[in-house]
Design a protein around this motif. Structure first.
Motif, PDB file in Angstrom:
ATOM      1  N   PHE A  16       0.838  -1.201   0.000  1.00 16.84           N
ATOM      2  CA  PHE A  16       0.000   0.000   0.000  1.00 16.84           C
ATOM      3  C   PHE A  16       0.875   1.255   0.000  1.00 16.84           C
ATOM      4  O   PHE A  16       0.542   2.263  -0.634  1.00 16.84           O
ATOM      5  N   GLN A  17       2.000   1.187   0.698  1.00 14.82           N
ATOM      6  CA  GLN A  17       2.934   2.316   0.725  1.00 14.82           C
ATOM      7  C   GLN A  17       3.557   2.517  -0.662  1.00 14.82           C
ATOM      8  O   GLN A  17       3.705   3.652  -1.118  1.00 14.82           O
ATOM      9  N   GLU A  18       3.884   1.409  -1.317  1.00 14.26           N
ATOM     10  CA  GLU A  18       4.411   1.501  -2.691  1.00 14.26           C
ATOM     11  C   GLU A  18       3.412   2.189  -3.615  1.00 14.26           C
ATOM     12  O   GLU A  18       3.792   2.976  -4.483  1.00 14.26           O
ATOM     13  N   TRP A  19       2.143   1.820  -3.456  1.00 12.80           N
ATOM     14  CA  TRP A  19       1.110   2.446  -4.304  1.00 12.80           C
ATOM     15  C   TRP A  19       1.109   3.966  -4.117  1.00 12.80           C
ATOM     16  O   TRP A  19       0.980   4.718  -5.070  1.00 12.80           O
ATOM     17  N   ARG A  20       1.219   4.369  -2.855  1.00 12.62           N
ATOM     18  CA  ARG A  20       1.255   5.819  -2.578  1.00 12.62           C
ATOM     19  C   ARG A  20       2.516   6.444  -3.155  1.00 12.62           C
ATOM     20  O   ARG A  20       2.459   7.518  -3.757  1.00 12.62           O
ATOM     21  N   ASP A  21       3.642   5.754  -2.988  1.00 17.97           N
ATOM     22  CA  ASP A  21       4.907   6.298  -3.523  1.00 17.97           C
ATOM     23  C   ASP A  21       4.828   6.432  -5.041  1.00 17.97           C
ATOM     24  O   ASP A  21       5.417   7.340  -5.631  1.00 17.97           O
ATOM     25  N   ALA A  22       4.105   5.512  -5.663  1.00 13.75           N
ATOM     26  CA  ALA A  22       3.956   5.570  -7.115  1.00 13.75           C
ATOM     27  C   ALA A  22       2.955   6.638  -7.530  1.00 13.75           C
ATOM     28  O   ALA A  22       2.903   7.008  -8.702  1.00 13.75           O
ATOM     29  N   GLY A  23       2.147   7.082  -6.601  1.00 12.70           N
ATOM     30  CA  GLY A  23       1.101   8.062  -6.932  1.00 12.70           C
ATOM     31  C   GLY A  23      -0.127   7.423  -7.551  1.00 12.70           C
ATOM     32  O   GLY A  23      -0.875   8.067  -8.293  1.00 12.70           O
ATOM     33  N   LEU A  24      -0.367   6.148  -7.262  1.00 12.95           N
ATOM     34  CA  LEU A  24      -1.527   5.459  -7.842  1.00 12.95           C
ATOM     35  C   LEU A  24      -2.820   5.942  -7.176  1.00 12.95           C
ATOM     36  O   LEU A  24      -2.985   5.819  -5.959  1.00 12.95           O
ATOM     37  N   ALA A  25      -3.734   6.449  -7.989  1.00 11.71           N
ATOM     38  CA  ALA A  25      -5.045   6.869  -7.468  1.00 11.71           C
ATOM     39  C   ALA A  25      -5.969   5.673  -7.319  1.00 11.71           C
ATOM     40  O   ALA A  25      -6.921   5.721  -6.540  1.00 11.71           O
ATOM     41  N   ALA A  26      -5.707   4.621  -8.090  1.00 11.64           N
ATOM     42  CA  ALA A  26      -6.538   3.408  -7.969  1.00 11.64           C
ATOM     43  C   ALA A  26      -5.767   2.192  -8.419  1.00 11.64           C
ATOM     44  O   ALA A  26      -4.935   2.258  -9.338  1.00 11.64           O
ATOM     45  N   VAL A  27      -6.045   1.089  -7.748  1.00  8.97           N
ATOM     46  CA  VAL A  27      -5.536  -0.224  -8.153  1.00  8.97           C
ATOM     47  C   VAL A  27      -6.717  -1.192  -8.142  1.00  8.97           C
ATOM     48  O   VAL A  27      -7.473  -1.246  -7.167  1.00  8.97           O
ATOM     49  N   HIS A  28      -6.869  -1.921  -9.238  1.00 12.47           N
ATOM     50  CA  HIS A  28      -7.874  -2.993  -9.300  1.00 12.47           C
ATOM     51  C   HIS A  28      -7.221  -4.246  -8.748  1.00 12.47           C
ATOM     52  O   HIS A  28      -6.208  -4.707  -9.272  1.00 12.47           O
ATOM     53  N   VAL A  29      -7.791  -4.793  -7.670  1.00 14.06           N
ATOM     54  CA  VAL A  29      -7.215  -5.989  -7.043  1.00 14.06           C
ATOM     55  C   VAL A  29      -8.139  -7.191  -7.235  1.00 14.06           C
ATOM     56  O   VAL A  29      -9.347  -7.037  -7.420  1.00 14.06           O
ATOM     57  N   THR A  30      -7.555  -8.374  -7.185  1.00 15.98           N
ATOM     58  CA  THR A  30      -8.279  -9.623  -7.420  1.00 15.98           C
ATOM     59  C   THR A  30      -8.727 -10.230  -6.102  1.00 15.98           C
ATOM     60  O   THR A  30      -7.902 -10.426  -5.197  1.00 15.98           O
ATOM     61  N   THR A  31     -10.002 -10.551  -6.008  1.00 15.19           N
ATOM     62  CA  THR A  31     -10.509 -11.177  -4.779  1.00 15.19           C
ATOM     63  C   THR A  31     -11.035 -12.594  -5.036  1.00 15.19           C
ATOM     64  O   THR A  31     -11.499 -13.247  -4.097  1.00 15.19           O
ATOM     65  N   ALA A  32     -10.971 -13.051  -6.288  1.00 14.74           N
ATOM     66  CA  ALA A  32     -11.377 -14.438  -6.565  1.00 14.74           C
ATOM     67  C   ALA A  32     -10.755 -14.933  -7.863  1.00 14.74           C
ATOM     68  O   ALA A  32     -10.662 -14.175  -8.846  1.00 14.74           O
ATOM     69  N   ILE A  33     -10.306 -16.179  -7.839  1.00 15.48           N
ATOM     70  CA  ILE A  33      -9.829 -16.860  -9.047  1.00 15.48           C
ATOM     71  C   ILE A  33     -10.713 -18.090  -9.276  1.00 15.48           C
ATOM     72  O   ILE A  33     -11.368 -18.223 -10.302  1.00 15.48           O
ATOM     73  N   TRP A  34     -10.760 -19.000  -8.309  1.00 20.42           N
ATOM     74  CA  TRP A  34     -11.620 -20.191  -8.387  1.00 20.42           C
ATOM     75  C   TRP A  34     -12.570 -20.249  -7.207  1.00 20.42           C
ATOM     76  O   TRP A  34     -13.311 -21.220  -7.044  1.00 20.42           O
ATOM     77  N   GLU A  35     -12.548 -19.231  -6.364  1.00 19.41           N
ATOM     78  CA  GLU A  35     -13.311 -19.257  -5.120  1.00 19.41           C
ATOM     79  C   GLU A  35     -14.820 -19.243  -5.382  1.00 19.41           C
ATOM     80  O   GLU A  35     -15.285 -18.613  -6.330  1.00 19.41           O
ATOM     81  N   ASP A  36     -15.562 -19.889  -4.518  1.00 25.46           N
ATOM     82  CA  ASP A  36     -17.017 -19.830  -4.596  1.00 25.46           C
ATOM     83  C   ASP A  36     -17.511 -18.616  -3.813  1.00 25.46           C
ATOM     84  O   ASP A  36     -16.708 -17.813  -3.325  1.00 25.46           O
ATOM     85  N   SER A  37     -18.821 -18.473  -3.695  1.00 25.73           N
ATOM     86  CA  SER A  37     -19.363 -17.236  -3.112  1.00 25.73           C
ATOM     87  C   SER A  37     -18.914 -17.038  -1.669  1.00 25.73           C
ATOM     88  O   SER A  37     -18.521 -15.926  -1.284  1.00 25.73           O
ATOM     89  N   THR A  38     -18.954 -18.094  -0.881  1.00 27.89           N
ATOM     90  CA  THR A  38     -18.610 -17.943   0.538  1.00 27.89           C
ATOM     91  C   THR A  38     -17.130 -17.614   0.715  1.00 27.89           C
ATOM     92  O   THR A  38     -16.757 -16.714   1.491  1.00 27.89           O
TER      93      THR A  38
END
Lengths: 329, 329
Positions: A16-38
């Motif tokens: 998260f600190q790297e993102w700030r150092d880079a000046g990123l206003a947004a990052v799209h992150v992955t919360t599922a690859i094969w995971e089910d709903s739960t």
């Protein structure tokens, strides 16, 4: 306005600190690859805890305005997304439910076939299903979730563009014609036909430094990458190109095995060659700026560079993210 | 030895008594259409309760020997199956888990595309996925679960035969060339190519009186049905034809809507024309005997009639059902 349309690092304050150092206003992150709903709800819950614990650096990006506000406040907006549609469990109501939970971007498929479509490891003649696939895109359009075809195969990409009433994203991939067939995961890259059709619909591709997709593979230099950006801008126009690094760090072989074979295989279909090293020049904090400088050196105006840096993503998010309960049809 | 390779009636003592009156040694029943693993375990639990409550009429058919014993005891062996692979949730370990729970037959797909293959409502050029589809069949072969392609489309059937080391079933469908294109669900019936390939591998098809698949549709007479059986025997040989009525009763429109559209659609893709009336001659208790008499009248020997009545299914179950924890690879 700097936006990375895909990172999949193990989350933690160092990142998260790297993102700030880079000046990123947004990052799209992955919360599922094969995971089910739960499983996915649990992952979203872990992220909510991180957002709270690191609120000095982070905020949530449910709409483009959240990203504009994050930039003004000097924070990074986290945009939640899926690299597969497994969390929906073929239940249209779960699309709205996950939208309510904050998810704004979802790939129809990861590398393999599912009820909606086919990934890049399948036969090229398998596409979007005319049953669930078409209905899923309609539902995503309606609730305000961006359709992402980054890992879909050729036919699924083309049929998704056709089925979608809103622009579609390729958050992280590269042009196949430019990169060629020698890189490890060449099959993940996109044809000129796919890129042009995406652009006609006002979609955006995020170009990636991931060595298995990048020009010259593990030897991809800053110049190689900038040349590819310039080439892609020439092909589909400066309004349709952005950055989607696919950068990841902090994961071990166990996660790689999960990404590659989920629970649907007992052995890898594509050799698992270990956690990748990103090019040395792509320092998470400084690499973006070097790319943007490289584009200026190639004759792009400040306005054009700003589009590639993040303005194109912001336009696409404005056009596709529903920020309220449900958008009118 | 009389076996019905598919019924999907609402279970209850009235049905179980009919099975006994008909002299059925085994009935393959459906415990999942779109259900996930937890929903399916609950359904199997309900069936276990029914087996206990009606132990005078029923027993469980985990292997062909259970069916032979049931016949000797004057009971009906219930063989548990799925009409879709949704309960496995793309997790190979769940195949073995459901085998342990008693499931012995599973269709790769219902009417639509999933991670394994494509159903008969999809485009014909979408087939078995070379990822999960191939692995799922290997796993079913290994644990001893019969692969059923009743609702799969042409290409998925053919590719499933190719991928399977053991014979494959079509538990309930009819020959498309014989029935023609005028019946309501003609697309569910099977080409001569599929039937012949199935037979070459020693598989069996269960022919069905379901009016939406049967010759002359709702007007299907006993003679129409027997003529179709004889025609199919001529096409693929008497060792590969059995009965799979697809008989159901006791369900309402709500169940029909569930079968047709699950949670993946908000409206039916195929018009829902209400719960079907089976032909009057197919009385659940007496209809089977009339069919077998009709076959004798068409010149079939007692031995040939016995094969169609149930011996073919028994041979196939012997060859494919694992009755122990895991069969050796």
């Amino acid at each position: 306005m700097l936006i990375d349309a895909l990172q999949f690092s193990k989350p933690g304050r160092e990142r998260f600190q790297e993102w700030r150092d880079a000046g990123l206003a947004a990052v799209h992150v992955t919360t599922a690859i094969w995971e089910d709903s739960t499983e996915t709800m649990r992952e979203l819950g872990r992220w909510q805890r991180l957002l709270t614990e690191h609120a000095d650096l982070l905020t949530e990006g449910r709409g483009a305005d959240d990203i504009r506000a994050a930039k003004a406040e000097g924070r990074t907006a986290v945009v939640f997304g899926f690299q597969n549609s497994t969390p929906f469990e073929d239940d249209l109501d779960l699309v709205g439910a996950f939208h309510q939970a904050g998810v704004r971007i979802a790939q129809l498929t990861y590398n393999t076939q599912n009820s909606a479509g086919a990934g890049c490891w399948e036969h090229e003649d398998t596409g979007l299903s005319r049953t669930y696939g078409v209905n899923l895109i309609r539902e995503m359009n309606q609730v305000g979730m961006l359709v992402d075809v980054s890992h879909c195969n050729e036919r699924t990409c083309l049929e998704a563009f056709e089925a979608s009433e809103k622009p579609v994203a390729i958050t992280h991939a590269n042009p196949r014609d430019y990169v060629g067939g020698d890189v490890e995961l060449a099959v993940r890259n996109k044809s000129a036909d796919v890129l042009k059709t995406m652009a006609q619909q006002d979609g955006v591709i995020g170009l990636s430094m991931y060595p298995r997709l990048a020009p010259n593979g593990t030897d991809c230099s800053l110049d190689d990458f900038c040349d590819m950006v310039a080439w892609t801008v020439d092909l589909i126009g400066v309004d349709h190109v952005g950055l989607g690094s696919d950068f990841y760090t902090g994961h071990g072989d166990e996660e790689l095995v999960w990404w590659r074979q989920g629970r649907w295989s007992r052995s890898p279909m594509v050799p698992i060659s270990g956690v990748v090293e990103f090019p040395g020049w792509f320092d998470a904090a400084k690499g973006y700026r070097d790319v943007l400088d490289g584009l200026r050196k190639r004759g792009m105006t400040d306005e054009e560079v700003a589009k590639v840096a993040g303005e194109n993503w912001l336009r696409l998010f404005d056009a596709t993210f529903g920020t309220f309960h449900k958008q009118a049809g």
